[in-house]
Design an enzyme around this catalytic site. Sequence first.
Site, short mmCIF file in Angstrom:
data_model
loop_
_atom_site.label_atom_id
_atom_site.label_comp_id
_atom_site.label_asym_id
_atom_site.label_seq_id
_atom_site.Cartn_x
_atom_site.Cartn_y
_atom_site.Cartn_z
N ASN A 33 0.85 -1.19 0.00
CA ASN A 33 0.00 0.00 0.00
C ASN A 33 0.89 1.24 0.00
O ASN A 33 1.75 1.34 -0.89
CB ASN A 33 -1.12 -0.03 1.05
CG ASN A 33 -0.72 -0.28 2.49
OD1 ASN A 33 -0.42 -1.39 2.87
ND2 ASN A 33 -0.75 0.75 3.32
N ASP A 34 0.73 2.16 0.92
CA ASP A 34 1.33 3.51 0.79
C ASP A 34 2.80 3.57 0.35
O ASP A 34 3.64 2.83 0.86
CB ASP A 34 1.33 4.23 2.14
CG ASP A 34 0.04 4.14 2.90
OD1 ASP A 34 -0.92 3.58 2.37
OD2 ASP A 34 0.02 4.61 4.04
#
Length: 515
Positions: A33-34
């Site tokens: 993710n991020d």
Amino acid sequence: MSEQITDFKQFSQITDARWYPRYHIAPPFGWCNDPNGMCYYKGQYHFFYQHYPYEPRWGPMHWGHAVSDDLAYWKHLPIALVPEEPYETGGGCFSGSAIEKDGKLWLMYTGHLQANPEEEAAIGFPHIEFQCLASSEDGVHFTKSATNPVIEEADVKSDEVSIHDIRDPKVWEHNGKYYAVLGSRTPDMAHGQILLFESKDLTTSWKFKAISARSEGNLGGMWECPNFAEIDGQDVLVFSPMDLRTDDGTFYNDKVAGVLIGKLNYKTGIFKHGDFQYLDKGFDFYAPQIMQTPDGRTIMIGWLDMWNVDMHEIRDGWAGQMSIPRELHVKDEKIFSTPVKELEKLRKWTPITFEDVVIDEATSFDGVAGEACELVLTIDAAESKKFSIAIRASELEQTVLSYNASGKFTLDRTKSGEIINGAASVREIEVEPTDKLKLHIFIDRSSVEVFINDGAEVLSARIYPKRTSQKIIFVPENGLLEIDSLEFYKLDFGIPHPHIKDTPVDVAKEFPFLK
Ligand code: FRU
């Protein structure tokens, strides 16, 4: 020093390349993710990301790592942070940023302690978040600081902060001091906010300065992943608000990424700003990270996905990808983002270009097709009035971009391939009406990013077409479509993967750490 994981056979392996990007960063195994810790260190761009290598799902967070000489071609490196410490138990090493100091590369991240039921009863909350540091002499091997955590609950000198949700530090230096913004919320969880901390030396003495900015109205109940920079003479706070209202049309998604433009008062810690602006109005763009290049540009990469939405690549053993790097500018108090110029290096084959073509029926041009390509278009919108462009198209599938001269631009992925549950499929936005509509479109195996009128608006989406859906079809919807100019580029492999057969990669050379 963190033990380096060498037995990559236990990781989630990729079984099919149909949606695995050719030139966007994606995890070599498992989940991402991020974006984290984006920086330039010892002559290379470093990019870290939230990573769970064992399965294609979110799990205790590691920091994946890739490097690049030029922002176009990337190479995977060994996992940089592995959750091993008591303050990272359960949730792992959450998002954060990077900074160079005294020749070392420092990562500042959030240790997320996920409490077991007994601990939860004791602390009255399911998790606690700690701010931590790790450093490296070579940019590859990282050691967590013995003094971790460097910011903890007791350091938050305000009763207007929910002390359990304090995360995602973005650190920078200003006039010889170090500053970090942190994502947070009010104790009633109704208002997202940004906290500012200050330290004289980075490694110790972090002091709470202020609640810099807060959602006073409807701007969400938690603000994640703040970033801060001066861009074109303006202070810009980049952040990702969540719990947004979508039912009444206030926001496009319940989580989005955007900016506030204004001025940070370093004495009081208060950030005075204008209205919220989107960084991307598509379905899939979240938690972006920004950095300064050596030549002074501010660039950004976001997670080209959204929480709680179908990610069909999970059945192929991986999950999640990043956006292309985008350059940010502020003009007349408005944010613009455009593809970084370095991506032109991926244009390895002879381009197809033409000017002044007028069509009166649906048309595909010879060679203008593909699953990893770029289109640069100027369209006479005054003459064309209403038209659409279908990409990743076949008899059965298409992702449709359409425009009408009153300034409505639509991205429709209803028929793009596998159905995406959990998110909308049609996005209609307003664009400033113009006689010449400029589009810059990046297509990869499971994504499309559309930059409109020099980055005044951006729309991004994941899509899951069949491998064979590669046509690009131009459709006049109201008489004629006048194309002033078209450039088409097939794009090279930007980030080779060790196990995907059609990626021309020398595993021993590109992945020395995989032995
Ligand atoms: C944003 C986020 C961050 C957190 C990370 C955990 O997508 O929720 O706030 O640090 O993901 O993986």
